[in-house]
Design a protein around this motif. Structure first.
Motif, mmCIF file in Angstrom:
data_model
loop_
_atom_site.group_PDB
_atom_site.id
_atom_site.type_symbol
_atom_site.label_atom_id
_atom_site.label_comp_id
_atom_site.label_asym_id
_atom_site.label_seq_id
_atom_site.Cartn_x
_atom_site.Cartn_y
_atom_site.Cartn_z
ATOM 1 N N ARG A 67 0.887 -1.167 0.000
ATOM 2 C CA ARG A 67 0.000 0.000 0.000
ATOM 3 C C ARG A 67 0.924 1.216 0.000
ATOM 4 N NH1 ARG A 67 -5.469 0.660 1.258
ATOM 5 N NH2 ARG A 67 -6.054 2.635 2.216
ATOM 6 N N VAL A 68 0.972 1.914 -1.133
ATOM 7 C CA VAL A 68 1.974 2.956 -1.364
ATOM 8 C C VAL A 68 1.296 4.324 -1.470
ATOM 9 C CG1 VAL A 68 3.889 3.709 -2.825
ATOM 10 C CG2 VAL A 68 3.334 1.270 -2.667
ATOM 11 N N GLN A 100 0.804 0.537 -9.892
ATOM 12 C CA GLN A 100 -0.552 -0.010 -9.973
ATOM 13 C C GLN A 100 -0.609 -1.198 -10.926
ATOM 14 O OE1 GLN A 100 -2.841 3.481 -11.093
ATOM 15 N NE2 GLN A 100 -3.711 3.654 -9.049
ATOM 16 N N LEU A 101 0.051 -1.065 -12.066
ATOM 17 C CA LEU A 101 -0.010 -2.111 -13.082
ATOM 18 C C LEU A 101 0.606 -3.410 -12.589
ATOM 19 C CD1 LEU A 101 -0.790 -2.876 -15.958
ATOM 20 C CD2 LEU A 101 1.435 -2.040 -16.728
ATOM 21 N N ILE A 102 1.631 -3.296 -11.762
ATOM 22 C CA ILE A 102 2.309 -4.511 -11.296
ATOM 23 C C ILE A 102 1.638 -5.090 -10.046
ATOM 24 C CG2 ILE A 102 4.075 -3.654 -9.692
ATOM 25 C CD1 ILE A 102 6.105 -5.292 -11.470
ATOM 26 N N GLY A 103 0.586 -4.395 -9.552
ATOM 27 C CA GLY A 103 -0.234 -4.990 -8.505
ATOM 28 C C GLY A 103 -0.219 -4.318 -7.154
ATOM 29 N N GLU A 105 -1.200 -1.265 -4.422
ATOM 30 C CA GLU A 105 -2.282 -0.306 -4.193
ATOM 31 C C GLU A 105 -1.652 1.071 -3.999
ATOM 32 O OE1 GLU A 105 -6.073 0.578 -1.206
ATOM 33 O OE2 GLU A 105 -4.712 -1.121 -0.810
ATOM 34 N N VAL A 106 -2.004 2.001 -4.854
ATOM 35 C CA VAL A 106 -1.373 3.322 -4.847
ATOM 36 C C VAL A 106 -2.383 4.380 -4.422
ATOM 37 C CG1 VAL A 106 -0.248 5.093 -6.254
ATOM 38 C CG2 VAL A 106 0.299 2.681 -6.615
ATOM 39 N N ASN A 282 2.377 1.263 3.840
ATOM 40 C CA ASN A 282 3.622 0.645 4.296
ATOM 41 C C ASN A 282 4.814 1.091 3.463
ATOM 42 O OD1 ASN A 282 3.076 -0.887 1.975
ATOM 43 N ND2 ASN A 282 2.254 -2.582 3.177
ATOM 44 N N ARG A 283 4.561 2.086 2.591
ATOM 45 C CA ARG A 283 5.650 2.737 1.854
ATOM 46 C C ARG A 283 5.206 4.149 1.484
ATOM 47 N NH1 ARG A 283 10.185 0.799 -0.628
ATOM 48 N NH2 ARG A 283 9.439 -1.350 -0.343
#
Length: 528
Positions: A67-68, A100-103, A105-106, A282-283
């Motif tokens: 979750r970024v 987002q494309l690589i999976g 959550e942004v 978490n980032r």
């Protein structure tokens, strides 16, 4: 192998033969050959390579989604967006899309500067003018300069401005109404530019400095509770290890002035707390220019010291260089002021229109003005994204709008060419994407190998937060496709099996170009 042989005291070819005999590639259908003084050439079996291309997914998602929260663009209220906002906006948006494309959550965050003492000057000045004099954002930006001049030369006005700040902080209705009007005008302008650029940021992503006003006293209490708070000349400060002034003395982070006012350090700490506790990130990523390196190092250290950020949460400050003109100086207008993004976009569209007219090859079924707009926006973004973000780059219209080289027009033209093959062959890309692949020519094999590199280069770009790796890959893929297009018959003069195979390769290329460019925030064109 030669260096390894020298170190081992063996003949290079003898050592190469030992490596082949004991290699770990035996499980793969490969052909290993010794060449020259001891080189090992690895060639994948043709049928195995064909199978890999047929089965290749566009993107394999991450097995560890995060979750970024990404902080990017972040302009100031009461000012128009200018070229200095371009890199943060474009690079941040591309990285958000790639994650987002690589999976992952942004959660985008647009931390706008919408509070502070500067608004006191502006509100006091606007209060003395008629509403007709403050219709546009450009009017307000110009009037802020006038207000600053009055503040320095007019003691009575300076006192009015200070009172306006106090009233604004107390949320008195009169001052709040003017402030809301300024904020609304600026946000409308910002969102218009974001729409033109095709940027993901929406109004709901805006969380300015003012949003943290009620949380700032708690930040002071948290610092005090963690025994981090000190006082110096009436101001409240935080000292953490590793930060020093030029004279070697400890460097404080001032979080509250002696008059009780807060600073942007305090607001940034509140933002970190909000993003970790409320948004559950978490980032955290911040995209700014290199001038803020020290600020973010200090911010991250204090945030960890006060336990806003646990060890499991990653903090990243991702810097970028400046945009320069052809002479290597900061890009400015002829008058020396910052170039407005709206003006840059308008100029790009006009230049793209002229390029299209000169080529005289645009599709008559497509609106040339829309083509010019899409090419201009794509070129502005791609010219930035194709450079290593940590470096400065030179802004050159002729280079970025060229239909040759590592440019957006070259990639967009290649994609449109692939689409034209499907149209002329009266087949769909989706249908061709399931075709069997048969590699008989070197250019086909070279293209197949490039197709298989997409996942690797996409992951590298995403992990390093550097879109230029992906741009370089897309360019090299396009070069190989164009070579294949020129040297291999695709729709005519081939067997059915070969035609289907080559259209299958074209479908793979189209899918990668579209996916790659869209992950950079660039819209493809089926026709040009």
């Amino acid at each position: 192998m030669i260096a390894a042989a020298k170190h081992a005291g063996e003949n290079p070819r003898t050592l190469a033969q030992k490596v082949i005999t004991h290699n770990s590639l035996n499980s793969l259908p490969t052909n290993l050959e010794i060449a020259g003084p001891g080189f090992i050439n690895v060639t994948l079996d043709r049928q195995y390579l064909e199978q890999l291309v047929e089965q290749r997914p566009t993107i394999v998602p991450t097995t560890r989604p995060e979750r970024v929260v990404i902080d990017y663009s972040s302009p100031n209220i009461a000012k128009e967006l200018h070229v200095g906002h371009l890199r943060s906006t474009v690079i941040g948006d591309a990285v958000a899309r790639m994650l987002q494309l690589i999976g992952h959550e942004v959660i985008p965050q647009n931390h706008v500067g919408d509070w502070g003492t500067s608004f006191g000057k502006l509100i006091a000045h606007l209060d003395s003018l008629s509403e007709s004099e403050t219709q546009s954002l450009s009017d307000i930006e110009r009037l802020y300069v006038d207000a600053s001049s009055r503040f320095d030369s007019d003691l009575q006005f300076a006192n009015q401005a200070r009172s306006a700040v106090t009233n604004l902080q107390a949320q008195r209705p009169a001052e709040m109404e003017i402030w809301r009007r300024i904020v609304s005008q600026t946000i409308n302008h910002m969102q218009g530019i974001y729409a033109d650029l095709g940027v993901l940021l929406q109004r709901e992503n805006i969380r300015g400095e003012s949003a943290y006003n009620t949380e700032l006293p708690a930040v002071i209490d948290d610092l005090k509770g963690a025994n981090l708070l000190s006082e110096s000349d009436g101001a409240k400060c935080v000292y953490v290890d590793g930060f020093f002034k030029k004279d070697g003395s400890p460097l404080p982070m001032i979080v509250q002035k002696s008059d009780g006012g807060y600073l942007y350090h305090t607001t940034d700490l509140a933002a970190v707390k909000h993003r970790v506790n409320q948004l559950r990130a978490n980032r955290l990523m911040y995209f700014t220019d290199a001038r803020q390196i020290h600020h973010f190092k200090h911010l991250f250290a204090v945030a960890r010291a006060v336990k806003y950020v646990q060890d499991s949460v990653e903090l990243e400050h991702l810097v970028f260089g400046s945009i320069l003109n052809a002479n290597g100086a900061p890009l400015k207008s002829r008058t020396g002021s910052s170039i407005l993004l709206s003006s840059l976009i308008e100029e790009g569209i006009e230049r793209a229109r002229q390029v299209i007219q000169e080529r005289k090859s645009s599709n008559r079924e497509v609106d040339p003005q829309e083509i010019a707009r899409r090419i201009a926006i794509s070129s502005i973004k791609y010219a930035d994204l194709s450079k290593n973000r940590i470096n400065d780059y030179r802004f050159d219209w002729d280079t970025m709008l060229a239909f040759e080289g590592n440019t957006a027009p070259y990639l967009l033209y290649a994609y449109a060419r692939v689409c034209s093959l499907f149209e002329r062959g009266k087949v769909s890309e989706t249908q061709c994407g399931h075709n069997s692949i048969k590699l008989t020519e070197k250019t086909e094999r070279d293209l197949a190998l490039a197709i298989l590199q997409f996942q690797e280069l996409f992951e590298q770009s995403t992990e390093e937060r550097k879109p230029h790796h992906l741009c370089t890959y897309l360019y090299e893929l396009t070069v190989r496709f164009m070579r294949f297009y020129e040297q291999c018959q695709i729709l005519q003069g081939t067997s059915t099996v070969q035609q289907e195979s080559r259209l299958g390769l074209c479908a793979k290329v189209a899918e990668i170009l579209r996916t790659g460019l869209q992950s950079l925030g660039i819209s493809v064109l089926d026709r040009m």
